[in-house]
Design an enzyme around this catalytic site. Sequence first.
Site, short mmCIF file in Angstrom:
data_model
loop_
_atom_site.label_atom_id
_atom_site.label_comp_id
_atom_site.label_asym_id
_atom_site.label_seq_id
_atom_site.Cartn_x
_atom_site.Cartn_y
_atom_site.Cartn_z
N ARG A 90 11.20 7.18 28.93
CA ARG A 90 12.35 8.12 28.52
C ARG A 90 13.20 7.59 27.54
NH1 ARG A 90 14.24 10.27 34.67
NH2 ARG A 90 12.65 11.89 34.74
N SER A 91 14.56 7.50 27.63
CA SER A 91 15.14 7.01 26.59
C SER A 91 15.30 5.66 25.96
CB SER A 91 16.83 7.26 26.70
OG SER A 91 17.06 8.78 26.69
N ALA A 92 14.44 4.87 26.54
CA ALA A 92 14.23 3.61 26.13
C ALA A 92 13.60 3.70 24.63
CB ALA A 92 13.53 2.54 26.93
N THR A 93 12.88 4.91 24.42
CA THR A 93 12.11 5.17 23.21
C THR A 93 13.21 5.03 22.25
OG1 THR A 93 10.78 6.84 24.58
CG2 THR A 93 10.57 6.98 22.08
N LYS A 94 14.48 5.50 22.38
CA LYS A 94 15.49 5.59 21.08
C LYS A 94 15.65 4.18 20.65
CE LYS A 94 18.65 9.40 23.14
NZ LYS A 94 18.04 9.79 24.36
#
Length: 410
Positions: A90-94
């Site tokens: 999820r937002s760890a991709t950011k």
Amino acid sequence: MNVNGTVAEGFEPVRAAFLRNFETLGDRGAAVAVYRDGRKVVDLWGGAKNASVAAGADGTGVTRDARDAGDTVFPADEAPWEHGTAQIVRSATKGVAAAVLLLLAQRGELDLDAPMGHYWPEFKARGKERALVRHVLAHRAGVPVLDRPLTPAEAADPDVAAAAVAAQTPAWEPGSDHGYHAHTYGWLTGELVRRVTGRSIGTWIAEEIAGPLGLDLWVGLPDAEAGRVGRVAPIEGPAEGGGLRLRPKRAVSEAYADPSSLTRRAFGAITPQPDENDPAYRAAVLPASNGVATADGLARFYASLIGEVDGVRLFTPESVALARAEQSAGPDRILVVHTRFGLGYMLHGSASPLLGDGSFGHPGRGGSLGFADPGTGIAFGYVTNGFRKSVTADPRAQALVRAVRAALGE
């Protein structure tokens, strides 16, 4: 519960905390990796590869959270989590997407203080002329919502998504305030990279970051790697009395409950919610939300930002300073809590506790976490297949961070 892997001498508290996550905090399948000064000191995994869920009261073998939310649900699956099992983060991709922009700036190919419209003329529409590249990284661009949400298929089409963001009227004057760009961050960074380099951000990550470092990390999962990826599902939190604050503040609850709030609209910029187990979704390039990684891939990535890993270092000291220099702080227009952001990274604070002052990284909604702490040389990665309702500070990840702190004697 069998926990597999190794810990270096002194890091035994991390193994104990990882095991407790399964025993008391509801983990079903997970992995954690820690590097110190470029050397791996923790590499642990356990549980089931696919989201193994406790039987519900009706005997269906699905979580109550999943039934109540109307999500796709699955029977328990006992296939074991193996070394090399990957999950959507999820937002760890950011944090990975942010590294692309900072590396382009480091190479002189991107000016962080230039207007977005310098690289992407269409973005200047409707009052966004003064939005800077650094505003995107610091969640200050003013476009966390779309007046018309995108379908999952539209969200995966870079032309459609870029046009939608470019045409959006900002919710506030760019640069004047901050609020978490939950989905739009991915289209903003992705289109900027495409305009500057001619490559998709997923291709750039594969060729310039994951390849040189040998990372098990993808934004746009290749078909050849699909078999390594486990299935995810919602899980319930621990029972009352587990020592955790289970209920969010009223203002936060109200923001998530109100369909007209910026909070609901930001997280609903893709509607209906994508099926994260759909191979087509995992293959899309959505650098805000659909990266796939192993715990080692996430930790190794962060280790390479602050030092050498097998002879490869990504960030110069100047880029590390940019990543963790506070750009936004205070009440977040979207998350409705106090947040702190550097250029593309969450900073240590009450909303997202990391190892300490100077740490920078990014959580993924529901569980995952990756970060680096230059002061101690620590790089951390945690991935799980069981997503809780937490947004920035999952108790399982936090328990592991506290254990790393204990191992360091802090």
